[in-house]
Structure formats: structure tokens, C-alpha cells
Write an enzyme that holds these catalytic residues in place. Sequence first.
Site, PDB file in Angstrom:
ATOM      1  N   CYS A  71      -5.520   7.474  11.020  1.00 18.45           N
ATOM      2  CA  CYS A  71      -5.771   7.913  12.355  1.00 18.45           C
ATOM      3  C   CYS A  71      -5.234   9.429  12.355  1.00 18.45           C
ATOM      4  O   CYS A  71      -3.999   9.826  11.755  1.00 18.45           O
ATOM      5  CB  CYS A  71      -4.676   7.321  13.485  1.00 18.45           C
ATOM      6  N   CYS A  73      -8.285   3.515  20.115  1.00 19.30           N
ATOM      7  CA  CYS A  73      -7.370   4.753  20.010  1.00 19.30           C
ATOM      8  C   CYS A  73      -8.186   5.960  20.440  1.00 19.30           C
ATOM      9  O   CYS A  73      -9.551   5.933  19.922  1.00 19.30           O
ATOM     10  CB  CYS A  73      -7.106   4.997  18.563  1.00 19.30           C
ATOM     11  N   GLU A  80      29.190  28.409  29.343  1.00 17.97           N
ATOM     12  CA  GLU A  80      27.906  27.789  29.378  1.00 17.97           C
ATOM     13  C   GLU A  80      26.796  28.690  29.009  1.00 17.97           C
ATOM     14  O   GLU A  80      26.519  29.707  29.536  1.00 17.97           O
ATOM     15  CB  GLU A  80      27.538  27.243  30.721  1.00 17.97           C
ATOM     16  N   CYS A 112      -8.817   8.112  16.804  1.00 16.35           N
ATOM     17  CA  CYS A 112      -9.565   7.683  15.844  1.00 16.35           C
ATOM     18  C   CYS A 112     -10.606   6.253  15.812  1.00 16.35           C
ATOM     19  O   CYS A 112     -11.164   5.694  14.934  1.00 16.35           O
ATOM     20  CB  CYS A 112      -8.735   7.265  14.589  1.00 16.35           C
ATOM     21  N   GLU A 125      33.570  25.612  41.414  1.00 10.66           N
ATOM     22  CA  GLU A 125      32.544  26.412  40.698  1.00 10.66           C
ATOM     23  C   GLU A 125      31.136  25.703  40.535  1.00 10.66           C
ATOM     24  O   GLU A 125      31.049  24.356  40.746  1.00 10.66           O
ATOM     25  CB  GLU A 125      33.014  26.213  39.022  1.00 10.66           C
ATOM     26  N   ARG A 158      29.707  22.208  22.078  1.00 10.77           N
ATOM     27  CA  ARG A 158      30.833  21.092  22.620  1.00 10.77           C
ATOM     28  C   ARG A 158      30.547  19.934  21.441  1.00 10.77           C
ATOM     29  O   ARG A 158      31.655  19.030  21.293  1.00 10.77           O
ATOM     30  CB  ARG A 158      30.579  20.668  24.131  1.00 10.77           C
ATOM     31  N   LYS A 186      27.501  15.935  42.288  1.00  8.41           N
ATOM     32  CA  LYS A 186      26.257  16.164  41.929  1.00  8.41           C
ATOM     33  C   LYS A 186      25.300  16.251  42.958  1.00  8.41           C
ATOM     34  O   LYS A 186      25.444  15.764  44.034  1.00  8.41           O
ATOM     35  CB  LYS A 186      25.728  15.425  40.896  1.00  8.41           C
ATOM     36  N   TYR A 238      34.064  30.219  31.833  1.00  2.81           N
ATOM     37  CA  TYR A 238      34.852  29.525  32.997  1.00  2.81           C
ATOM     38  C   TYR A 238      36.077  28.960  32.750  1.00  2.81           C
ATOM     39  O   TYR A 238      36.789  28.344  33.514  1.00  2.81           O
ATOM     40  CB  TYR A 238      33.948  28.580  33.802  1.00  2.81           C
ATOM     41  N   ASP A 250      23.533  23.947  34.446  1.00  2.00           N
ATOM     42  CA  ASP A 250      22.758  23.040  33.608  1.00  2.00           C
ATOM     43  C   ASP A 250      22.425  23.721  32.366  1.00  2.00           C
ATOM     44  O   ASP A 250      21.062  24.097  32.132  1.00  2.00           O
ATOM     45  CB  ASP A 250      21.719  22.683  34.434  1.00  2.00           C
ATOM     46  N   LYS A 295      27.992  23.731  38.856  1.00  2.00           N
ATOM     47  CA  LYS A 295      27.960  22.827  37.455  1.00  2.00           C
ATOM     48  C   LYS A 295      26.647  23.331  36.885  1.00  2.00           C
ATOM     49  O   LYS A 295      25.628  22.997  37.289  1.00  2.00           O
ATOM     50  CB  LYS A 295      27.867  21.508  37.945  1.00  2.00           C
ATOM     51  N   CYS A 313      -1.837   2.264  18.238  1.00  2.00           N
ATOM     52  CA  CYS A 313      -3.125   2.273  17.530  1.00  2.00           C
ATOM     53  C   CYS A 313      -2.875   1.684  16.138  1.00  2.00           C
ATOM     54  O   CYS A 313      -1.787   1.910  15.463  1.00  2.00           O
ATOM     55  CB  CYS A 313      -3.399   3.935  17.360  1.00  2.00           C
ATOM     56  N   ALA A 350      17.391  54.526  29.710  1.00  2.00           N
ATOM     57  CA  ALA A 350      18.305  55.406  28.845  1.00  2.00           C
ATOM     58  C   ALA A 350      19.186  54.495  27.813  1.00  2.00           C
ATOM     59  O   ALA A 350      19.508  55.078  26.584  1.00  2.00           O
ATOM     60  CB  ALA A 350      19.384  55.864  29.906  1.00  2.00           C
ATOM     61  N   TYR A 351      19.487  53.183  28.436  1.00  2.00           N
ATOM     62  CA  TYR A 351      20.210  52.414  27.516  1.00  2.00           C
ATOM     63  C   TYR A 351      19.175  52.203  26.261  1.00  2.00           C
ATOM     64  O   TYR A 351      20.056  52.081  24.998  1.00  2.00           O
ATOM     65  CB  TYR A 351      20.461  50.973  28.126  1.00  2.00           C
ATOM     66  N   ASP A 352      17.921  51.979  26.387  1.00  2.00           N
ATOM     67  CA  ASP A 352      17.312  51.642  25.148  1.00  2.00           C
ATOM     68  C   ASP A 352      17.221  52.857  24.290  1.00  2.00           C
ATOM     69  O   ASP A 352      17.321  52.392  22.905  1.00  2.00           O
ATOM     70  CB  ASP A 352      15.867  51.373  25.544  1.00  2.00           C
TER      71      ASP A 352
END
Length: 714
Positions: free
Chosen positions: A468, A446, A199, A449, A140, A163, A355, A251, A144, A142, A462, A65-67
Site C-alpha cells: 500500500c 483501502c 512559558e 491501494c 495569574e 519542564r 480551568k 512568572y 497554554d 494559566k 488495510c 528604524a529598529y531593523d
Amino acid sequence: MTEVKGAEEVREDNPYITEPNLDFDPPEALSEAEAERQVEYLREAVRFHDYRYYVLNDPVISDHAYDQLFDRLETLEDEFDLQTEDSPTQRVGGEPVEELGTVEHVTEMLSIDSSGDAEDVRDFADRVEREVDDVQYTCEPKFDGLSVEVIYVDGEYERAATRGDGETGEDVTQNVRTIESIPSRLRGDYPDYLAVRGEVYMPRDEFHEHNRELVEQGEEPFANPRNAAAGSLRQLDPSVTAERPLDCFFYDVLAAGESEEAAREAEGRGEEGARGLDTHWEEHQTLPDWGLKVNDRVELVDDIEGFVEYRDDLQEVREDLNYEIDGTVAKVNDRHLCQELGSTSRHYRWAYAYKFPPRTETSKITDVVVQVGRTGRLTPVALLEPVEVGGVTVSRASLHNQEEIAELGVDVGDEVKVERAGDVIPYIDEVVEEHTEGYFELPDECPVCGSDVEYEGPIAYCTGGLACPAQLKRAVEYFASDDGLDIEGIGEEAAETFVEEGLVDHDVADLYELDESDLTQLEGWGEKSAHNLLDELEDSRHPPLDDFLAAIGIPEVGPTVARDLAAHFETLDAFLDADREDFEEVEGIGPTVAAHIQDFLENERNREVIERLRDEDHLGEPEPFTTAGGEELEGLTVVFTGSVEGWTREDLQELVERHGGDATSSVSSATDYLVVGENPGTTKREDADEHDVPEIDPEEFFDLVEERGVDVER
């Protein structure tokens, strides 16, 4: 009408809220006035359903319905030319921007001190409690992901920035606009001016699906969700960002008030301008009322031991979360106490991150592949039986170099422990069970090459140079990159295609022998893209010497070192005639870089490429450095703040320095002018006021340098 949370934000007669009427009349049956009214209702409804879905995680209609509502809105806007910048349909992305500029933050976005040791966390609490009394902590996850500053003016989305270095960040306004969970308009009783920190992240399930699609398309997958989010948000084309499955948690209120000036003064730290948000917990409770999504794992505890327990509990359920976290954050809850505690030059004194230990898993090495980079460096990569390491399927890990392989004693078939340093880069920590004798050894030739392999310390190279193919592909890509000659239209995919199809089979000078028929025979290339590339190549002829030196791929020589070399030697012939001792005389170049330059120039193949490039049938002779600038601005010291349309901060600084002036990052009594662009910060302007440094706008700056004889393309 059924009572639904958030419905007070929409008109009572809006038919698209609960049990929406999806039986639409064809557009041609509507008058312009009827279409405008229906568009208003649809925009209101789509925003409401975005709020229910992304912020409350409690949708009231189906995705289907949203679509249909969204599609109807898009159709009417197109049919009746009713598009507006703040419409939900505009999240699909705008025109690609030429480059990401930089903007100064409203207030500094500092990092958070961290440790994986509980005693360090307790020491943090001791320091806090020696300064202030009755401390509660908001706890909270953290995240990533990638930290961003998002600004709303009169409830409307204004701009966003990464940032960056904490004072300035990349302008990602158009890209952030495409993230569906970030509203284009706030809800409820919001401040007139609001700057919030959030974030941006890629959900883990979406990350796996996106990586699978990349592999199926023959493209390089992302290493982890954080890299995927950061890479997606820094796209030059917002429509690319719009295709990526990004999300965002908010946040922190950075600044809020009746105006931008009042908000900057309040700095959102518990003062009146922050709408009476006296605590971080109140902040967490209020942000959703404004339509901003928060995380549901935030808790309030009475002491630091409660935070330690919170962290341990969250670590237990970490793998069940659909977003990456690498620890937890404790914040002094009272914002007034936070203001008292202040910050260091890098960290807030009122927050600390506890952490998680890095994840480790074991897997079997199925093969070792030796990759050849642009400079010829051989990098061994262990291919692994796929293993889940912290929600990320790891199928390869770096072995770095021969010395590390020998120290680990690792070989194909061994069972190994895989670790992610900083929860990011997979590497082999140790051999758990050996299934072979000895260890893997890099080849003497190498693998691409067949040229001899030589060592510089533990690093293997190399010796084939640009003969190469592996190095040639990377050389073409780098030659045309932003750090090289900035030839639009040649990226990784085009470089590989040109080499694989034999259009570039000798060296980068072959690019200047391409013609329209060469390009239009390639899949995905038409007349327009061929013409555009040929025009770009034509415009790149006779580049400044520093751009040329950066583009040819000398190890350790990027744009900055190339500029120093060009300024010192001034002409290509003088540079080519120099020896190692001459290079060491250049300011900022030590023995190691000087040795790299000498080795590059002593390679006969590299000399051939340079001579071929400078031929008039190819790139042509680089312009001597002295012709690109002079001493017109000698004695002038300027500082820039804010953004200048069409210019990056780096370009402005280079303009000044190339013509003999100084462009510094901070204002002092030695500063002649502070150039103030759009969205300037307060710190530099306050320093300018303190030192009686005059402020000028960008147009006045360009007038000034032109009066001194510098030509500027405005």
C-alpha cells in the site's frame, strides 16, 4: 536626551536610543577601533529597544528604524569579524545540534493541581487556610504553552530546559536563545545567579499566519498554538526555531542568590537568596526590572472569592487575548507561607488552577476522508466548514473509528457540535441537526491501494501491508527515523518524494538501490545531499537486531520492546521461527502485543520485505543481539545526573544495560556509583551523600566500563 524608562541602562552618549542617527558611513570608511565602538553602541541600543518592545510593550522607535539598527550591527560584525555569543544578532540560530540532551533542574518544576469546579477551588483554599493565616492570593492566567527553566549567571544567559518530568528536562539552550523576548543579558540590580520559570508560547495572530503559510507550502498545519510552540522549541536546528514566531512570559523565580550553590540551597522560596522577594506579587513587579517580560493580567486579591471573580472576568475577555489560556492560577502570595505548605510528589500545595470549560461550536461536515497510517490503520477524519473554536480555526476533527461514528450517527452534511478536549484536539461531540439518514461507513477496500479492509475490534486495517503506497510512505519514514535505523536525510518529505517519484515502489529495501543519479534528479537534491544520504545508507547496513526489529514497523513494537525481543531471541532466524506463545514468554510482552507480532509475521508480504532486506544487496543480515553486548557490567548499578557531551541519558542507560549492568533513576544503598555530568541536580547528589555512594565524572565512568571490557566511542 529625552528621559525614557530603562535608558539608565545605556550610555548617555549612545546615539541610537531616541531619534537614532541612521545616516551610517560605509563599513570601509571605518577603522577597526571605530567599528568596535559603534558595535558596542548598537548592541546596547538593540538590547534596550528589545526591552522597550517585548517587556514594556512601549517601543520608542519605529520597526523600520529598529531593523536598520539591527542590520547595521549585523553588517559590522560580519565585516570586522566581531561576532560574540551574547550579541543580539546571534538569535538567528546556530549550527544544528545532533540531538536534544537532558539536564536536571535547579529545583523541581512541579505541576499545579486543577479543576473546572469552583467548589474544588474553595476546598483548596480551606486546606490552605487551615495551615496558615492571613492569606492573599496572586492571580495569574494559566498559559497554554510550554514551560521552561531559564538560567542567568552574572546577568548573562546561561542555559534553558523544558519542564520534562519535573526533575529533568530537554536542553533547549540554543533554541531559547533565538527567542527575541528572552534577553541574552539581564538589566538592573539582578542576582548573580538566577533561575526563572516561564512559558514559551506562539501568539495567536502569529499562529494563524504561520499555519496559513504552511498550508500554502503544502505542509501539515499545527493543530493549535501550544503544539506549534512545543514543536518549534524542540527543533534540532536552532535556525528553524529562530524562524518561528515564539514569545515568552516569566512568572516564577525558581532560585536566586550570590552563587549557584547559594541559590540551590535557597531554592528561591522566599529565603534571603531570592533577593528579598517575599511575595509572588513582588516577584511579578521585579522581573521586568531585570528585563524579563511578565503578563499584564496578574492581580492580587485578599481571598479565594476574589480569585473566583478574577477567573470569571478573565474568561469574559479570553477571546480578546493574543495568547492561549485554558484557565487561571491562584498562588499563595507569601513565599514564606508557600515554603511552609510545601508540595506533594506532583503538585504544589500553595497553588491551584481554576480551568475554563472546553469551548464548543457547531459546524457542517463537508466530507469524511479516510487516512491510512503506517500500520495500515484506517482513521476517518471529518472535514468541516471552517469554524473558530477558541481562537483556532478548526477545519477537521477526528471521528476515531466506525463504532464511534455509528454511536454518534454522524454523516456528511450533518450539523455537529465541535469540541476541543483539554482545549487541544478537535472532535465531534454530537449531531445537532441531521441532514442524512444513517451514518458514514468505512469502505470495505483501502481507499489508497484497494486491498481488503479487516477489523480488530472497532479498528479497521488495510491488509495491503507495504504494498500500500500510503503505508509504504510512512514505513520509509519510520524505517529511517530515530526509533528505526536513524538514517539522517530521510524524513516525511523525502519519504513521500521517493514513493511518489517511483524510486521506492516496492518496499523499504528499495532505499538500498538508490544511486546518485536517482537523487540528484529530484528537486532540492544536489550532489552533496545525495552523497550524504548514500553514506548514511551504507553506514546503516548490518544493524543490531533490536534496531532492525524496531525499524520494520511491527505494530506496538518500538525500540524498548524491540530490545526485549532481540535479547530474548538473539538472532533474526530465531525470532522469525517463533510463535505467539514464544512471544508471550518475553518479559513485558502480553497477549495483545504477541498477537500483533504474529499477525505481522504471518503476512506473506511482510515476510518478503524482511527477506529482501536481509539480502546482502540491500540492508544485509542484522547482527545477533549477543554481539552488541554481554555481561561485562554484571553486578554494576549506576545512576546518572547532569548532561554528558555527545550522549543522551537514554544512550548511557542503554550502554550499561546492554552489557549486563543496571542503570536506575534514583540513588539507593544498592547504587555503586553516581555519574555526575554538567549542570547536575542536587537531589541525587544529596542521596548519594546519605548512602555513601561515590561520585565519579563521565571520564571516570568510561574508564571503568572500558576496564571491564566494553568498547566505548568517546
